[in-house]
Design a protein around this motif. Structure first.
Motif, short mmCIF file in Angstrom:
data_model
loop_
_atom_site.label_atom_id
_atom_site.label_comp_id
_atom_site.label_asym_id
_atom_site.label_seq_id
_atom_site.Cartn_x
_atom_site.Cartn_y
_atom_site.Cartn_z
N ASP A 80 0.99 -1.22 0.42
CA ASP A 80 0.01 -0.17 0.12
C ASP A 80 0.84 1.06 -0.08
N ALA A 81 1.86 1.69 0.58
CA ALA A 81 2.82 2.37 0.79
C ALA A 81 3.52 2.61 -0.52
N PHE A 82 3.84 1.40 -1.15
CA PHE A 82 4.54 1.56 -2.40
C PHE A 82 3.69 1.82 -2.89
N ASP A 83 2.04 1.73 -3.05
CA ASP A 83 1.22 1.94 -4.89
C ASP A 83 1.04 3.77 -3.50
N ARG A 84 1.09 4.07 -2.46
CA ARG A 84 1.63 5.89 -2.36
C ARG A 84 2.60 6.62 -2.88
N SER A 85 3.46 5.88 -3.03
CA SER A 85 5.07 6.50 -3.27
C SER A 85 4.61 6.95 -4.50
N GLY A 135 5.60 -13.43 -23.85
CA GLY A 135 6.50 -13.64 -23.86
C GLY A 135 7.83 -13.24 -23.29
N ALA A 136 8.78 -13.16 -23.50
CA ALA A 136 10.42 -12.75 -23.11
C ALA A 136 10.35 -11.44 -22.27
N ARG A 137 9.57 -10.37 -23.14
CA ARG A 137 9.03 -9.12 -22.09
C ARG A 137 8.33 -8.65 -21.79
N THR A 138 7.04 -9.64 -21.65
CA THR A 138 6.33 -9.61 -20.90
C THR A 138 7.03 -10.21 -19.18
N TYR A 139 7.47 -11.25 -19.50
CA TYR A 139 8.20 -11.33 -18.17
C TYR A 139 8.78 -10.80 -17.49
N ASN A 140 9.58 -9.73 -18.48
CA ASN A 140 10.77 -9.02 -18.05
C ASN A 140 10.00 -7.74 -17.30
N HIS A 141 8.97 -7.12 -17.41
CA HIS A 141 8.08 -5.99 -16.97
C HIS A 141 7.32 -6.76 -15.74
N TYR A 142 7.01 -8.25 -15.70
CA TYR A 142 7.00 -8.52 -14.14
C TYR A 142 8.54 -8.24 -13.12
N LEU A 143 9.38 -8.55 -14.15
CA LEU A 143 10.58 -8.93 -12.92
C LEU A 143 10.68 -7.41 -13.06
N GLN A 144 10.82 -6.39 -13.86
CA GLN A 144 11.52 -5.89 -13.14
C GLN A 144 10.58 -4.50 -12.51
N ALA A 145 8.90 -4.78 -11.99
CA ALA A 145 7.79 -4.33 -11.62
C ALA A 145 8.44 -5.21 -9.97
N ALA A 146 8.67 -6.01 -9.85
CA ALA A 146 9.30 -6.90 -8.19
C ALA A 146 10.36 -6.27 -8.08
N ASP A 147 11.41 -6.14 -8.85
CA ASP A 147 12.98 -5.51 -8.57
C ASP A 147 11.92 -4.15 -8.27
N ALA A 148 11.39 -3.41 -8.57
CA ALA A 148 11.53 -1.50 -8.40
C ALA A 148 10.99 -1.79 -7.00
N VAL A 154 14.49 -0.46 -0.02
CA VAL A 154 16.06 -0.30 0.41
C VAL A 154 15.95 1.05 0.52
N LEU A 155 15.52 1.48 -0.44
CA LEU A 155 15.21 3.47 -0.35
C LEU A 155 14.73 3.83 0.68
N THR A 156 13.47 3.37 1.07
CA THR A 156 12.79 3.44 2.38
C THR A 156 13.32 2.99 3.78
N LYS A 157 14.23 2.32 3.35
CA LYS A 157 14.74 1.77 5.00
C LYS A 157 14.20 0.49 5.41
N ARG A 158 12.93 0.19 4.76
CA ARG A 158 12.29 -0.94 5.18
C ARG A 158 13.01 -2.30 5.10
N LEU A 159 13.95 -2.42 3.77
CA LEU A 159 14.99 -3.49 4.17
C LEU A 159 16.75 -2.95 4.03
N PRO A 160 17.04 -3.83 4.67
CA PRO A 160 19.27 -3.01 4.30
C PRO A 160 19.52 -3.61 2.84
N GLY A 161 18.93 -5.05 2.21
CA GLY A 161 19.11 -4.63 1.01
C GLY A 161 18.04 -5.65 0.21
N ASN A 162 18.23 -5.70 -1.33
CA ASN A 162 17.14 -6.19 -2.01
C ASN A 162 16.88 -7.15 -2.29
N PRO A 163 15.75 -7.71 -1.65
CA PRO A 163 16.07 -9.59 -1.69
C PRO A 163 15.52 -9.51 -3.18
#
Length: 414
Positions: A80-85, A135-148, A154-163
């Motif tokens: 929810d906080a990520f959505d608001r950001s 397709g591979a492009r759609t796969y990458n879109h999902y991966l990119q969203a999860a990585d974001a 990490v940016l908001t100090k909720r975790l020390p590193g990106n899991p």
């Protein structure tokens, strides 16, 4: 010493819990909810006081405690906080990102931040790709969203590193599901005329309005959502170099873009914005229209195939792909095309530049053929300058210069 009491309104009520008041390691007064049983509440108070003592002695790290509490908290709170950001992003980008992130989280069964794991995400995406045939492009879109989402944690100090760091993208070039092609200038002209003379509405736009949309798309290379954001205020037609501006909220890379305008477009826009309010959209609700349907129907009227072996000629292809391709074919360098397309790198621009066999053959034919000075001299002796130039129409300027000098010298000697 911790104090145990019941609030005034709860005194005499056995079903109401006690309250614990104590001082934390920083000297701040804190309150904690106890139990309805006084003895159990006293035990909890003693535990809290002991933890305060351990913190004062450095045996408990408050930062680690906070981090542990965050990692064990429900992941939905952080979504929810990520959505608001993303409030400053376009509604479309925000919705797509949240849809993809939520689908990954739910698919993997993550309930807390502590459970997030990149390997599990990749495993689920591979299963999802097989089941849904994406397709591979759609796969990458999902991966990119999860990585974001991971980077934001990490940016908001909720975790020390990106899991989720280290998740590799797929090579989209080996699995193209939506290959596009650029239109030739003749095809584009026929598309515009077919729309203008159609006499019917498509997606709520009459023929003249569709023709305008196609023209500005081709002459600017703007994306559909960027075109939808244009108002009379977006243009500066009376400046020495007329420009149009795409606001950061509507630009794909979230930066304000100021672009030079094609001279012909300046004339067209003057007529289009006449009578419009300064903030009135040029193309009402374009971002919600099925623009590929518009192009498909107008191409059919023009007798141009929507899909060939080269790919689809949808709205993005007819406008943006054709714009970038024509820039390069007209002599613009790849770096100039990159800046006008507002791409992050030239690799992305190259994907939009459709160079066919005829283009490659023409470029190859323009390659100067190297001639030794002795050969050039022999040519001059055997024929006059005009005959040489006619025989070799693509001679380089350097060779032409040599021929002229030798011809002039020969003429003087004679």
């Amino acid at each position: 010493m911790a104090a145990i009491f019941k609030r005034g309104r709860d005194k005499g009520k056995k079903t109401k819990p006690y309250v614990i008041q104590y001082t934390d390691h920083e000297g701040n007064r804190q309150f904690a909810k106890g139990f309805t049983d006084k003895a159990l509440t006293e035990q909890l108070a003693a535990k809290l006081e002991n933890e305060v003592l351990l913190r004062k002695r450095g045996m408990i790290d408050p930062a680690q405690e906070r981090l542990l509490a965050i990692k064990q908290s429900p992941i939905t709170e952080h979504l929810d906080a990520f959505d608001r950001s993303m409030a400053n992003n376009t509604p479309k980008h925000r919705k797509l990102t949240m849809t993809r992130v939520t689908r990954v989280i739910e698919g993997c069964g993550f309930l807390t931040l502590a459970e997030m794991d990149g390997e599990k995400v990749v495993d689920w995406l591979n299963e999802f790709r097989e089941e849904e045939d994406i397709g591979a492009r759609t796969y990458n879109h999902y991966l990119q969203a999860a990585d974001a989402f991971g980077k934001w944690l990490v940016l908001t100090k909720r975790l020390p590193g990106n899991p989720l760091v280290g998740m590799e993208r797929l090579n989209a070039e080996t699995d193209v599901r939506h290959k596009r092609r650029a239109l030739t200038p003749d095809e584009f002209a026929r598309l515009v005329e077919a729309a203008r003379n159609s006499g019917v509405e498509v997606q709520g736009y009459d023929g003249e309005m569709r023709a305008r949309i196609y023209q500005i798309s081709y002459l600017t290379g703007l994306r559909r959502s960027e075109l939808a954001s244009l108002t009379p205020n977006s243009f500066k037609l009376d400046d020495p170099q007329p420009t149009l501006t795409v606001d950061a909220a509507c630009s794909k890379h979230r930066r304000k873009d100021v672009l030079p305008m094609h001279p012909k477009l300046v004339t067209l826009v003057r007529g289009w914005i006449s009578g419009l309010d300064p903030d009135e959209p040029l193309f009402y609700r374009l971002a919600r229209r099925k623009t590929y349907t518009m192009v498909q129907k107008d191409l059919e009227r023009a007798g141009i195939p929507y899909e060939t072996h080269e790919g689809l000629a949808d709205f993005h292809a007819a406008g943006r792909h054709s714009h970038i391709t024509r820039l390069v074919r007209s002599g613009a360098s790849i770096m100039e095309a990159k800046e006008l397309a507002r791409h992050a790198d030239i690799c992305q621009t190259a994907k939009y530049t459709h160079i066919g066999m005829e283009d490659r053959a023409e470029a190859l034919a323009a390659l100067p053929f190297p001639l030794a000075p002795a050969v050039v001299e022999a040519l001059v002796e055997d024929a006059d300058l005009q005959a040489v130039v006619t025989a070799w129409p693509r001679l380089s300027e350097e060779i032409r210069r040599q021929i002229r000098e030798l011809a002039a010298s020969t003429s003087t000697d004679r």
